[in-house]
Design a protein around this motif. Structure first.
Motif, mmCIF file in Angstrom:
data_model
loop_
_atom_site.group_PDB
_atom_site.id
_atom_site.type_symbol
_atom_site.label_atom_id
_atom_site.label_comp_id
_atom_site.label_asym_id
_atom_site.label_seq_id
_atom_site.Cartn_x
_atom_site.Cartn_y
_atom_site.Cartn_z
ATOM 1 N N TYR C 21 5.347 -9.172 8.711
ATOM 2 C CA TYR C 21 4.614 -8.975 7.448
ATOM 3 C C TYR C 21 3.492 -10.008 7.360
ATOM 4 O O TYR C 21 2.326 -9.681 7.131
ATOM 5 N N GLY C 22 3.884 -11.259 7.549
ATOM 6 C CA GLY C 22 2.924 -12.357 7.451
ATOM 7 C C GLY C 22 1.783 -12.176 8.439
ATOM 8 O O GLY C 22 0.609 -12.279 8.073
ATOM 9 N N ALA C 28 -5.149 -9.182 9.093
ATOM 10 C CA ALA C 28 -5.995 -8.268 8.309
ATOM 11 C C ALA C 28 -7.062 -9.065 7.550
ATOM 12 O O ALA C 28 -8.246 -8.721 7.568
ATOM 13 N N LEU C 29 -6.610 -10.157 6.911
ATOM 14 C CA LEU C 29 -7.550 -10.982 6.138
ATOM 15 C C LEU C 29 -8.599 -11.613 7.053
ATOM 16 O O LEU C 29 -9.797 -11.599 6.751
ATOM 17 N N VAL C 30 -8.133 -12.152 8.184
ATOM 18 C CA VAL C 30 -9.065 -12.763 9.146
ATOM 19 C C VAL C 30 -10.080 -11.717 9.623
ATOM 20 O O VAL C 30 -11.285 -11.961 9.645
ATOM 21 N N PHE C 49 -11.185 -7.372 16.531
ATOM 22 C CA PHE C 49 -9.997 -7.708 17.309
ATOM 23 C C PHE C 49 -8.822 -8.036 16.370
ATOM 24 O O PHE C 49 -7.712 -7.543 16.536
ATOM 25 N N SER C 50 -9.106 -8.851 15.352
ATOM 26 C CA SER C 50 -8.056 -9.218 14.393
ATOM 27 C C SER C 50 -7.483 -7.998 13.701
ATOM 28 O O SER C 50 -6.267 -7.876 13.521
ATOM 29 N N ILE C 116 -1.320 -2.338 2.323
ATOM 30 C CA ILE C 116 -2.199 -3.459 1.966
ATOM 31 C C ILE C 116 -3.000 -3.910 3.186
ATOM 32 O O ILE C 116 -4.221 -4.109 3.104
ATOM 33 N N SER C 117 -2.328 -4.036 4.336
ATOM 34 C CA SER C 117 -3.021 -4.471 5.547
ATOM 35 C C SER C 117 -4.139 -3.501 5.911
ATOM 36 O O SER C 117 -5.252 -3.918 6.250
ATOM 37 N N LEU C 118 -3.826 -2.200 5.839
ATOM 38 C CA LEU C 118 -4.836 -1.196 6.191
ATOM 39 C C LEU C 118 -6.016 -1.248 5.230
ATOM 40 O O LEU C 118 -7.183 -1.175 5.652
ATOM 41 N N VAL C 119 -5.708 -1.381 3.942
ATOM 42 C CA VAL C 119 -6.786 -1.430 2.950
ATOM 43 C C VAL C 119 -7.675 -2.647 3.207
ATOM 44 O O VAL C 119 -8.902 -2.550 3.210
ATOM 45 N N ILE C 120 -7.024 -3.805 3.451
ATOM 46 C CA ILE C 120 -7.818 -5.021 3.715
ATOM 47 C C ILE C 120 -8.716 -4.810 4.931
ATOM 48 O O ILE C 120 -9.910 -5.133 4.914
#
Lengths: 231, 120, 257
Positions: C21-22, C28-30, C49-50, C116-120
């Motif tokens: 999760y982390g 995603a944020l990076v 890449f991130s 959330i990851s996909l949206v970010i």
């Protein structure tokens, strides 16, 4: 009402009969030896009592009722394998038992832990099998149960631990409780037994009070066992 | 006191024998309170039920008696203790004589031999 | 007691996947962060890449979540640990209900993290325009319905796995192999049943029947909604059936090694 009763208990695996018509009655206040060579059905009986197997026919009654939540509250069972989540520390296993069993005395468990010189913060994965077995023994003996069922508690332990196990059994034992000890190492425990049950090839071949058997056969239970099974 | 068993004979009988000797040799002195069944069983590393049975046997011999709330005590009857010692001595002596007989000494020879042995 | 069982089940399943999760969220944020820096090939590359790593973590999350639920079930109910599980003062139904709740809770959080990851990583107005271009006439209701069906299918798969294990471990030999075989057989069988159900629905809706009979069926958004709706209901029924049967079998008693 008997504490434990097995009535015409039979168990088959793939049409192979491993237990045939077992009848046992165990009242309160007795230490009973379930004696037999390995693979003769001792563990099968114990697993049936503990709801880990379902009988092919016959039944197990604890205080007159089939295995249930009620019976699990009053039976404290030490299996021959390690059954704890190995990712836990000793302390966490104590907490687990405290949460699930009302009759678990964690103060006593910590006392026993100290006596056996084990570290409460150690993870089970870091422990040898022998140490894990000691932790399990502590957990099982720290419950104030009505029926203790110990499956091969003496297998592969050093003499000091063996004496400790026997002491723990004796000091925990009270008039309201009974203990079933399954073993093939008879000489070590025979002096603490009230009753003996000999199991061979899935059948009960001899049962009675330990002293009566000694008187009748004029020799030790161990010797009677050796003669009977020629080992 | 220390207990020592062989597994060949009923444990309770051996307990009776050893407790009896304990009383005769004043390990448990006349009139003394004896430990609880539980403690004695732990001491001897035997089943409490077996210890109970052994104590019941000693109680039947009147070597011990139960005071209702206080527990069990060694008898104050010195005569009884002496009598039991006497019986036991008789038994042991007979055993001794019969084993001497087996190696070819009759009773008089045995007594002479013993007297010689003590003088030395 | 159910709460206590649930606590330990959740702890075990989450133990590994919270790390994923982390990682998924951090990458995603990076990725998004570097993507925002304009006119830099290097930063753009790091950003892409991130996001790629984040997507890999998303697969990791879903696969691990499903597998850990199954492994926990086998270990806890049929292997060494079962000696403790079945001697706790709890009913077999409580044990199983805890597995159901563990599945629902962990899958829910996993899906939330995945979304959330996909949206970010990828959310932008361009993306919506792009989707509208490929699927003209697509509406939010269709997207949400598709999402629901995907989630239900995933849940069905997990519960089918539990049922297959329960059946496979009733036998005395080759328990794991039999579990796989059983799971596969039930899955194939139910796939045909699903087609059959869609066909029956088609008897009342000509457009859906066309999917079976016409060589060149027109898949309008309307028909898609219908098919998705039927699929959602069918999966829901399967899930409920799986769990009822599994619970019944477990309550009959176990035969652990």
């Amino acid at each position: 009402m008997e504490l434990l009763e097995c009535i015409h208990l039979s168990k088959e695996f793939d049409n192979k009969k491993v237990l045939k018509d077992i009848n046992i009655k165990i009242p309160r206040g007795k230490i009973v030896g379930l004696l037999g060579k390995n693979g003769m059905g001792k563990t099968t009986i114990i697993k049936l009592i503990n709801d880990l197997l379902t009988p092919t026919s016959g039944e197990v009654l604890i205080n007159g009722k089939r295995p249930s939540v009620e019976s699990k509250k009053i039976i404290s069972y030490l299996p021959e394998r390690t059954y704890l989540d190995k990712g836990m520390t000793v302390k966490e296993t104590f907490k687990f038992f405290e949460e699930f069993y009302d009759n678990f005395d964690s103060k006593k468990a910590y006392e026993l832990l100290k006596k056996l010189d084990l570290d409460k913060d150690m993870k089970l994965t870091k422990m040898s099998k022998g140490m894990q077995e000691k932790v399990q023994l502590i957990l099982v003996m720290s419950r104030k149960a009505d029926l203790y069922i110990l499956d091969e508690p003496l297998g592969g332990v050093d003499p000091a631990t063996r004496d400790y196990i026997l002491d723990t059994i004796l000091s925990n034992f009270n008039e309201g409780a009974s203990v079933i000890i399954s073993t093939h190492l008879i000489a070590d425990i025979e002096r603490i037994l009230d009753e003996v049950i000999f199991i061979d090839k899935g059948k009960i071949v001899l049962t009675g009070s330990a002293d009566d058997v000694r008187k009748r056969e004029k020799t030790s239970i161990d010797e009677v066992f050796r003669r009977m099974f020629k080992c | 006191m220390k207990f020592d068993f062989d597994n060949e004979r009923p444990i309770y009988i051996q307990l009776v024998e050893q407790l009896r000797i304990g009383i005769l040799t004043s390990t448990f002195s006349i009139g003394d309170k004896i430990p609880s069944v539980r403690d004695l069983a732990m001491l001897a590393k035997v089943n409490p039920n077996t210890m109970q049975k052994a104590l019941a046997e000693l109680e039947e011999e009147k070597l011990i008696y139960t005071e209702r709330t206080n527990g069990k005590f060694v008898t104050k009857d010195v005569k009884l203790i002496n009598k039991i010692r006497d019986n036991l001595a008789k038994e042991k002596a007979k055993e001794f004589f019969s084993s001497m007989k087996k190696i070819g000494m009759d009773e008089n020879e045995t007594i002479d031999y013993l007297q010689d042995l003590i003088k030395k | 007691m159910l709460g206590k069982l649930l606590k330990y089940d959740l702890k075990w399943v989450y133990k590994l996947i919270v790390i994923y999760y982390g990682l998924a969220l951090v990458f995603a944020l990076v990725g998004r962060g570097f993507g925002l820096i304009e006119n830099s090939f290097i930063f753009d590359f790091i950003g892409k890449f991130s996001c790629g790593v984040s997507v890999a973590m998303i697969f990791n999350i879903l696969i691990n979540n499903v597998i850990r639920i199954w492994v926990r079930y086998i270990n806890n109910v049929y292997k060494d640990e079962s000696y403790l599980t079945h001697t706790l003062p709890v009913t077999k139904s409580e044990i199983y209900l805890s597995k159901i709740l563990t599945t629902l809770i962990t899958m829910f959080t996993s899906i939330v993290v995945v979304l959330i990851s996909l949206v970010i990583c990828y959310w932008s107005d361009n993306l919506i325009d792009f989707i509208k271009m490929i699927y003209p006439g697509i509406s939010w209701s269709v997207i949400i319905l598709t999402g629901i069906v995907l989630v239900l299918e995933l849940l069905f798969l997990v519960f089918l796995g539990l049922l297959a294990i329960t059946i496979g471990y009733r036998s005395n030999h080759k328990k794991l192999v039999k579990s796989f075989a059983c799971g596969f057989a039930i899955y194939m069988g139910l796939s045909f049943v699903s087609l059959g159900i869609l066909f029956i629905v088609g008897l009342f809706n000509k457009n859906i029947l066309d999917l079976f009979t016409s060589m060149n069926p027109i898949v309008s958004m309307d028909i898609l909604k219908w098919v998705l709706g039927v699929a959602a209901i069918v999966y829901l029924v399967y899930i409920i059936l799986c769990n009822i049967i599994c619970n019944k079998l477990l309550c009959k008693g176990v035969n652990v090694d």
